[in-house]
Design a protein around this motif. Structure first.
Motif, PDB file in Angstrom:
ATOM      1  N   GLU A  99      68.406  45.145  16.329  1.00  0.00           N
ATOM      2  CA  GLU A  99      67.148  45.197  15.588  1.00  0.00           C
ATOM      3  C   GLU A  99      66.007  44.604  16.423  1.00  0.00           C
ATOM      4  OE1 GLU A  99      67.416  43.432  11.747  1.00  0.00           O
ATOM      5  OE2 GLU A  99      69.210  44.562  11.181  1.00  0.00           O
ATOM      6  N   MET A 156      53.342  39.408  16.895  1.00  0.00           N
ATOM      7  CA  MET A 156      53.620  40.786  16.489  1.00  0.00           C
ATOM      8  C   MET A 156      55.096  40.957  16.132  1.00  0.00           C
ATOM      9  SD  MET A 156      52.904  44.274  18.639  1.00  0.00           S
ATOM     10  CE  MET A 156      54.077  43.809  19.925  1.00  0.00           C
ATOM     11  N   PHE A 157      55.993  40.439  16.978  1.00  0.00           N
ATOM     12  CA  PHE A 157      57.421  40.524  16.676  1.00  0.00           C
ATOM     13  C   PHE A 157      57.753  39.761  15.399  1.00  0.00           C
ATOM     14  CE2 PHE A 157      58.206  40.822  21.532  1.00  0.00           C
ATOM     15  CZ  PHE A 157      57.892  42.177  21.500  1.00  0.00           C
ATOM     16  N   ARG A 176      57.927  40.911   7.602  1.00  0.00           N
ATOM     17  CA  ARG A 176      57.664  41.980   6.633  1.00  0.00           C
ATOM     18  C   ARG A 176      58.959  42.635   6.163  1.00  0.00           C
ATOM     19  NH1 ARG A 176      53.043  42.611   9.854  1.00  0.00           N
ATOM     20  NH2 ARG A 176      54.149  43.956  11.335  1.00  0.00           N
ATOM     21  N   GLN A 177      59.900  42.841   7.078  1.00  0.00           N
ATOM     22  CA  GLN A 177      61.171  43.428   6.688  1.00  0.00           C
ATOM     23  C   GLN A 177      61.920  42.524   5.718  1.00  0.00           C
ATOM     24  OE1 GLN A 177      63.354  44.334  10.274  1.00  0.00           O
ATOM     25  NE2 GLN A 177      61.714  45.596  11.115  1.00  0.00           N
ATOM     26  N   ASP A 216      56.717  41.652  12.249  1.00  0.00           N
ATOM     27  CA  ASP A 216      57.638  42.734  11.891  1.00  0.00           C
ATOM     28  C   ASP A 216      58.888  42.187  11.197  1.00  0.00           C
ATOM     29  OD1 ASP A 216      55.948  44.590  12.944  1.00  0.00           O
ATOM     30  OD2 ASP A 216      57.015  44.831  14.843  1.00  0.00           O
ATOM     31  N   LEU A 272      62.030  46.360  18.015  1.00  0.00           N
ATOM     32  CA  LEU A 272      60.755  45.868  17.476  1.00  0.00           C
ATOM     33  C   LEU A 272      59.605  46.414  18.297  1.00  0.00           C
ATOM     34  CD1 LEU A 272      61.504  42.099  16.714  1.00  0.00           C
ATOM     35  CD2 LEU A 272      61.225  43.954  15.064  1.00  0.00           C
ATOM     36  N   ALA A 273      58.574  46.884  17.601  1.00  0.00           N
ATOM     37  CA  ALA A 273      57.341  47.392  18.217  1.00  0.00           C
ATOM     38  C   ALA A 273      57.611  48.548  19.162  1.00  0.00           C
ATOM     39  CB  ALA A 273      56.621  46.267  18.971  1.00  0.00           C
TER      40      ALA A 273
END
Length: 238
Positions: free
Chosen positions: A232, A64-65, A71-72, A68, A236-237
């Motif tokens: 950052e 999940m991390f 995608r960024q 993210d 996250l999440a």
């Protein structure tokens, strides 16, 4: 008009705080530590968890991390077409059997894609390159070694004119293998292809996030970039 529902927190069923979970995932994935090493280091800081909890958390939250972060980065870099890619495959031992881990790295040393296959033939190279091109767009040039699978795959994709080869031309990706090799030794190898694929992808994204090119900047700039990367990471999440 009903209010839009706020997304549920991914940490809602866990007694530990999100900060502790992020710290555990960061320590295990980024640094060459075993599950028990992470357990001992956390105990020294007053956090008492089992090494199996470390395994559960990285398996649950690591992808999940990493997603993210990826995608960024893809959204920021997809518009650039002057990027140069470096492609290479490395042998990884899996239950006594050697498999291929294909890796794509840009000219700044950031890992773009990791893909695990049992063979190094044209079909595997084609699947790897299609996946990378779909996610990151087409680069200006692609540097490879002399493996003929790359040429055959590029002929089918119609971008053979972008391929470049030469002695020492692919050192960028060869050097990028080293952090993964150090991490691989600490884990005492892998047992399943799915585990290898997951860890390679998660490790690549987190390594990219904290790879700040300290050898190219002064100390003050490096400290500022490190603080920004950590800030950052901590949201996250959230």
């Amino acid at each position: 008009m009903p209010r839009p529902r706020k997304p549920a927190s991914p940490f809602r069923y866990f007694n530990s705080s999100p900060e502790v979970i992020r710290l555990v995932v960061l320590m295990y994935v980024r640094f060459p530590l075993s599950l028990r090493n992470v357990e001992d280091l956390l105990f020294e800081r007053g956090i008492d968890i089992c090494h199996e909890t470390v395994r559960l958390w990285w398996n649950r939250f690591g992808p999940m991390f990493a997603g993210d972060i990826r995608r960024q980065r893809v959204s920021r870099m997809r518009g650039f077409r002057h990027w140069r890619w470096h492609l290479d495959e490395m042998d990884v031992k899996l239950n006594g059997e050697m498999v291929d881990l294909w890796r794509a790295v840009d000219h700044e040393g950031e890992v773009l894609e990791s893909y695990v296959t049992r063979t190094g033939d044209k079909k595997a190279a084609l699947s790897f390159m299609r996946k990378a091109l779909k996610r990151h767009g087409a680069p200006e040039a692609i540097t490879t070694d002399g493996l003929r699978s790359y040429g055959a795959a590029m002929d089918e994709l119609g971008n053979r004119e972008k391929q470049e080869m030469g002695r020492w031309a692919n050192n960028r990706v060869e050097n990028s293998h080293l952090p993964f090799r150090r991490r691989e030794r600490a884990m005492n190898r892998f047992r399943r292809m799915s585990s290898l694929q997951k860890f390679a992808s998660v490790h690549a994204s987190i390594h990219n996030h904290f790879s700040l090119e300290r050898h190219l900047t002064d100390r003050q700039t490096y400290k500022e970039r490190r603080s920004a990367a950590l800030a950052e990471w901590q949201i996250l999440a959230s």
